[in-house]
Design a protein around this motif. Structure first.
Motif, PDB file in Angstrom:
ATOM      1  N   PHE A 146       6.371  -2.130   2.267  1.00 23.40           N
ATOM      2  CA  PHE A 146       5.404  -2.913   1.491  1.00 23.40           C
ATOM      3  C   PHE A 146       5.977  -4.235   0.963  1.00 23.40           C
ATOM      4  O   PHE A 146       5.219  -5.125   0.601  1.00 23.40           O
ATOM      5  CB  PHE A 146       4.821  -2.052   0.364  1.00 23.40           C
ATOM      6  CG  PHE A 146       3.846  -1.048   0.900  1.00 23.40           C
ATOM      7  CD1 PHE A 146       2.517  -1.406   1.100  1.00 23.40           C
ATOM      8  CD2 PHE A 146       4.255   0.224   1.268  1.00 23.40           C
ATOM      9  CE1 PHE A 146       1.619  -0.500   1.626  1.00 23.40           C
ATOM     10  CE2 PHE A 146       3.359   1.136   1.805  1.00 23.40           C
ATOM     11  CZ  PHE A 146       2.032   0.769   1.986  1.00 23.40           C
ATOM     12  N   SER A 147       7.296  -4.371   0.958  1.00 23.81           N
ATOM     13  CA  SER A 147       7.881  -5.651   0.531  1.00 23.81           C
ATOM     14  C   SER A 147       7.888  -6.669   1.663  1.00 23.81           C
ATOM     15  O   SER A 147       8.264  -7.815   1.462  1.00 23.81           O
ATOM     16  CB  SER A 147       9.323  -5.437   0.081  1.00 23.81           C
ATOM     17  OG  SER A 147       9.367  -4.429  -0.878  1.00 23.81           O
ATOM     18  N   ASN A 148       7.492  -6.232   2.854  1.00 24.02           N
ATOM     19  CA  ASN A 148       7.642  -7.111   4.025  1.00 24.02           C
ATOM     20  C   ASN A 148       6.363  -7.354   4.825  1.00 24.02           C
ATOM     21  O   ASN A 148       6.350  -8.212   5.691  1.00 24.02           O
ATOM     22  CB  ASN A 148       8.675  -6.499   4.983  1.00 24.02           C
ATOM     23  CG  ASN A 148      10.069  -6.556   4.401  1.00 24.02           C
ATOM     24  OD1 ASN A 148      10.592  -7.634   4.143  1.00 24.02           O
ATOM     25  ND2 ASN A 148      10.653  -5.397   4.156  1.00 24.02           N
ATOM     26  N   VAL A 149       5.317  -6.593   4.557  1.00 22.72           N
ATOM     27  CA  VAL A 149       4.125  -6.692   5.411  1.00 22.72           C
ATOM     28  C   VAL A 149       3.051  -7.569   4.765  1.00 22.72           C
ATOM     29  O   VAL A 149       3.075  -7.830   3.562  1.00 22.72           O
ATOM     30  CB  VAL A 149       3.512  -5.299   5.675  1.00 22.72           C
ATOM     31  CG1 VAL A 149       4.408  -4.493   6.602  1.00 22.72           C
ATOM     32  CG2 VAL A 149       3.255  -4.571   4.375  1.00 22.72           C
ATOM     33  N   PRO A 208       3.402  -3.718  -3.115  1.00 28.96           N
ATOM     34  CA  PRO A 208       4.536  -4.247  -3.841  1.00 28.96           C
ATOM     35  C   PRO A 208       4.112  -4.619  -5.259  1.00 28.96           C
ATOM     36  O   PRO A 208       2.943  -4.897  -5.498  1.00 28.96           O
ATOM     37  CB  PRO A 208       4.921  -5.501  -3.042  1.00 28.96           C
ATOM     38  CG  PRO A 208       3.634  -5.960  -2.438  1.00 28.96           C
ATOM     39  CD  PRO A 208       2.875  -4.698  -2.134  1.00 28.96           C
ATOM     40  N   ASN A 209       5.091  -4.632  -6.157  1.00 26.19           N
ATOM     41  CA  ASN A 209       4.800  -4.913  -7.565  1.00 26.19           C
ATOM     42  C   ASN A 209       4.603  -6.420  -7.762  1.00 26.19           C
ATOM     43  O   ASN A 209       5.573  -7.153  -7.990  1.00 26.19           O
ATOM     44  CB  ASN A 209       5.964  -4.388  -8.410  1.00 26.19           C
ATOM     45  CG  ASN A 209       5.740  -4.665  -9.889  1.00 26.19           C
ATOM     46  OD1 ASN A 209       4.619  -4.965 -10.311  1.00 26.19           O
ATOM     47  ND2 ASN A 209       6.800  -4.577 -10.668  1.00 26.19           N
ATOM     48  N   ILE A 254      -1.571 -11.641   1.491  1.00 24.44           N
ATOM     49  CA  ILE A 254      -0.332 -12.114   0.891  1.00 24.44           C
ATOM     50  C   ILE A 254       0.834 -11.303   1.457  1.00 24.44           C
ATOM     51  O   ILE A 254       0.634 -10.226   2.044  1.00 24.44           O
ATOM     52  CB  ILE A 254      -0.322 -11.985  -0.658  1.00 24.44           C
ATOM     53  CG1 ILE A 254      -0.520 -10.539  -1.112  1.00 24.44           C
ATOM     54  CG2 ILE A 254      -1.402 -12.880  -1.271  1.00 24.44           C
ATOM     55  CD1 ILE A 254       0.703  -9.863  -1.615  1.00 24.44           C
ATOM     56  N   ASN A 255       2.034 -11.838   1.279  1.00 29.41           N
ATOM     57  CA  ASN A 255       3.223 -11.117   1.697  1.00 29.41           C
ATOM     58  C   ASN A 255       4.258 -11.289   0.590  1.00 29.41           C
ATOM     59  O   ASN A 255       4.534 -12.416   0.176  1.00 29.41           O
ATOM     60  CB  ASN A 255       3.741 -11.699   3.022  1.00 29.41           C
ATOM     61  CG  ASN A 255       4.785 -10.812   3.681  1.00 29.41           C
ATOM     62  OD1 ASN A 255       5.698 -10.324   3.012  1.00 29.41           O
ATOM     63  ND2 ASN A 255       4.642 -10.596   4.975  1.00 29.41           N
ATOM     64  N   ALA A 256       4.776 -10.171   0.077  1.00 21.84           N
ATOM     65  CA  ALA A 256       5.698 -10.246  -1.058  1.00 21.84           C
ATOM     66  C   ALA A 256       7.026 -10.876  -0.662  1.00 21.84           C
ATOM     67  O   ALA A 256       7.788 -11.304  -1.532  1.00 21.84           O
ATOM     68  CB  ALA A 256       5.935  -8.851  -1.637  1.00 21.84           C
ATOM     69  N   SER A 257       7.311 -10.930   0.628  1.00 22.40           N
ATOM     70  CA  SER A 257       8.540 -11.575   1.067  1.00 22.40           C
ATOM     71  C   SER A 257       8.355 -13.091   1.082  1.00 22.40           C
ATOM     72  O   SER A 257       7.382 -13.586   1.637  1.00 22.40           O
ATOM     73  CB  SER A 257       8.906 -11.088   2.472  1.00 22.40           C
ATOM     74  OG  SER A 257       9.893 -11.923   3.025  1.00 22.40           O
ATOM     75  N   PRO A 294      -0.993   2.063  -2.337  1.00 20.34           N
ATOM     76  CA  PRO A 294      -0.101   3.094  -2.869  1.00 20.34           C
ATOM     77  C   PRO A 294       0.251   2.828  -4.323  1.00 20.34           C
ATOM     78  O   PRO A 294       0.424   1.677  -4.731  1.00 20.34           O
ATOM     79  CB  PRO A 294       1.152   2.976  -1.999  1.00 20.34           C
ATOM     80  CG  PRO A 294       0.963   1.834  -1.098  1.00 20.34           C
ATOM     81  CD  PRO A 294      -0.364   1.209  -1.327  1.00 20.34           C
ATOM     82  N   VAL A 295       0.342   3.901  -5.097  1.00 24.84           N
ATOM     83  CA  VAL A 295       0.811   3.810  -6.477  1.00 24.84           C
ATOM     84  C   VAL A 295       2.088   4.642  -6.614  1.00 24.84           C
ATOM     85  O   VAL A 295       3.092   4.190  -7.136  1.00 24.84           O
ATOM     86  CB  VAL A 295      -0.255   4.313  -7.470  1.00 24.84           C
ATOM     87  CG1 VAL A 295       0.276   4.262  -8.900  1.00 24.84           C
ATOM     88  CG2 VAL A 295      -1.525   3.481  -7.349  1.00 24.84           C
TER      89      VAL A 295
END
Lengths: 441, 114
Positions: free
Chosen positions: A49-52, A76-77, A164-167, A348-349
């Motif tokens: 989830f940090s990369n998608v 991601p947070n 969006i993407n968290a990376s 996801p939580v």
């Protein structure tokens, strides 16, 4: 976009063995650990989830300069601020003030006349993220305004869907990420479905389990026996074997047929086209909804034609096709008919908790009778989803007992296997490249 | 006070209970009603749908007078109770999640009004 006409439509083979087309997925039972393990969930957070690319909304939500919306995600947070600038351009920012990191905007959506001000100490930003107001500036120690704007977040748009993407440096562009399945949907009139019903629910199950209930049709005859199973199954295909299964690097498609002699199961019934094959429903409210809907929505028959759908829809070119499920990795989901579609996110939580965000998009009704039809469809489909959630929470309960170590999948549940494998591969691959980076350092 | 256009005065007794503006209210009303009440509502309204939509379809959906809107809301309540009558034979979904946990986002900007 004109669909490529095939010489003779391929008739579906109900008992096709998808596993033979995708031998690398295997046929063995699946471990239940990825559905209940906190450690596995941590891996998903860190590596997936940090990369998608993650869907957060549609461009139609913020049509005018100054329009914005905020999305708070657990995994991601991030708190994301998407805003349309004075120049009409959409931009995405981390919704965090540069001063002491307060959450900048608290309203879920709105229009700001040119600026965002932090409630904490009044720091103010322009729509394009520049710091333009700093109260008591002279008391700070050498602040350079250009270094204290909002932090941009990776953002891109596919067919009007904002991702969006968290990376800060995504490994793939959104276009690359959407792959062949995404490419096959280009040209669908997403933007013309301007009427959207939305729901939100916290569901006590793993995010993959949440998706699983929507990516196989084996359960329909049982879980949905009171609601829609008779519309989806037909003689010779009582257990809803799919018309086609398409598995890509990340995403998957399940193509489903229906009983075209029912009003629900005929995608043309509701747009006033081809009423000839439709048998009158025995249920009076259902019958009324379609009768008034057909009359009211007749003008849509021109717009929403079966033969002008994008090439990726109805991949088997089947005569009794009803809809395609497009499950986009990791948790975005497009279920598409010719005249409406659902866009779901299964956010996801924790290992056993998911936030379900559902949106059902229809063309805008201009008359009361068309609106009645849409309300009927909406309520029926909403209640079907409630049946799915009742089941999913029971399954999570069962998994959590560890009475069984594995779940067994049949041929037509192959999408469940695919999601598990893709998730696992993504974790392994990302872990591999992180280790590589560490070694190089 | 009358709620509906005058030619639908015979439906006034339904309007005060079932003419509700949002899905959240309509679903709550469905869940709080007995099947006898739900059937009584649907059976009374169904035979008049033809006349109702002949009347309502003269208006543009985005510019309806208040009394016509309340008449439309009655028909949307009929759509709401359809699954109770035609699928479940009880107000709630059988073995489903409690609908109060499944919250309609009434403030969503793309939500049609009405």
């Amino acid at each position: 976009m004109e669909r490529n006409k095939k010489e003779s439509p391929a008739q579906p083979e109900w008992n096709k063995r998808w596993s033979e087309s995708y031998p690398d997925l295997g046929t063995e039972p699946l471990s239940i650990e990825p559905y209940i393990s906190d450690e596995y969930f941590e891996d998903e957070k860190e590596h997936v989830f940090s990369n998608v690319w993650i869907h957060v909304g549609r461009v139609e939500e913020i049509p005018a300069p100054g329009d914005f919306f905020v999305r708070d995600l657990d995994v991601p947070n991030v708190s994301v601020l998407i805003v349309r600038g004075k120049d009409g351009v959409l931009r995405g920012f981390h919704n965090v003030c540069a001063h002491r990191c307060n959450k900048l905007v608290n309203k879920p959506h709105g229009n700001n006349a040119g600026r965002f001000s932090c409630k904490f100490h009044g720091w103010t930003y322009s729509l394009d993220g520049r710091l333009i107001g700093l109260p008591d500036r002279e008391q700070f120690h050498g602040i350079v305004d250009s270094e204290y704007g909002l932090t941009p977040i990776s953002m891109d748009i596919w067919e009007g869907f904002i991702f969006i993407n968290a990376s800060p440096e995504p490994k793939e562009t959104l276009q690359e990420f959407m792959g062949k399945i995404g490419e096959g949907l280009v040209g669908y009139p997403f933007g013309e479905m301007e009427c959207c019903f939305a729901w939100r629910a916290e569901v006590n199950c793993n995010w993959k389990l949440a998706i699983d209930g929507f990516q196989e049709a084996y359960h329909v005859a049982f879980t949905h026996n009171l609601s829609v199973s008779d519309k989806l199954s037909s003689a010779g295909n009582r257990l809803n074997h799919p018309l086609a299964v398409v598995l890509d690097k990340y995403h998957r498609k399940l193509s489903l047929g229906a009983n075209r002699s029912t009003v629900y199961g005929n995608p043309l019934a509701a747009i006033g086209a081809d009423q000839s094959t439709v048998v009158k429903a025995k249920k009076p409210i259902e019958e009324a909804a379609f009768r008034f809907g057909s009359a009211s929505l007749k003008n849509m028959a021109e717009k929403f034609k079966l033969d002008s759908l994008p090439a990726g829809m109805n991949p088997a070119n089947a005569d009794n096709w009803l809809f395609d499920i497009n499950a986009m990795f990791p948790e975005f989901y497009l279920s598409m008919r010719p005249n409406y579609y659902h866009a779901y996110n299964f956010r996801p939580v924790s290992a056993n908790k998911t936030i379900f965000e559902a949106r059902s998009y229809f063309p805008k009704a201009t008359k009361a009778s068309g609106r009645f039809y849409q309300e009927y469809m909406k309520c029926v489909l909403r209640d079907v989803v409630l049946e799915d959630w009742g089941m999913a929470e029971q399954v999570q309960r069962g998994l959590s007992t560890r009475a069984k170590t594995h779940m067994v999948l049949q041929e037509h549940e192959i999408c469940v296997r695919h999601l598990n494998k893709v998730t696992d591969r993504y974790i392994q691959s990302n872990r591999g490249s992180l280790n590589q980076t560490k070694e190089n350092a | 006070m009358t709620m509906l256009p005058s030619q639908f005065s015979h439906l006034e007794h339904l309007a005060q209970y079932w003419s509700l503006a949002t899905e959240t209210e309509r679903n709550a009303k469905r869940m709080a009603s007995s099947m006898e009440e739900i059937h009584a509502f649907a059976d009374t309204l169904l035979p008049h749908l033809e006349t109702i939509f002949s009347y309502l379809d003269e208006f543009d959906l985005s510019a309806m007078p208040e009394d016509a809107l309340r008449l439309l809301y009655l028909t949307l309540s009929l759509a709401e109770v359809a699954p109770a009558i035609e699928s479940y034979n009880q107000p709630a979904v059988i073995d489903g999640m409690d609908s109060r946990r499944y919250q309609a986002q009434e403030e969503f900007v793309l939500q049609p009004r009405p």
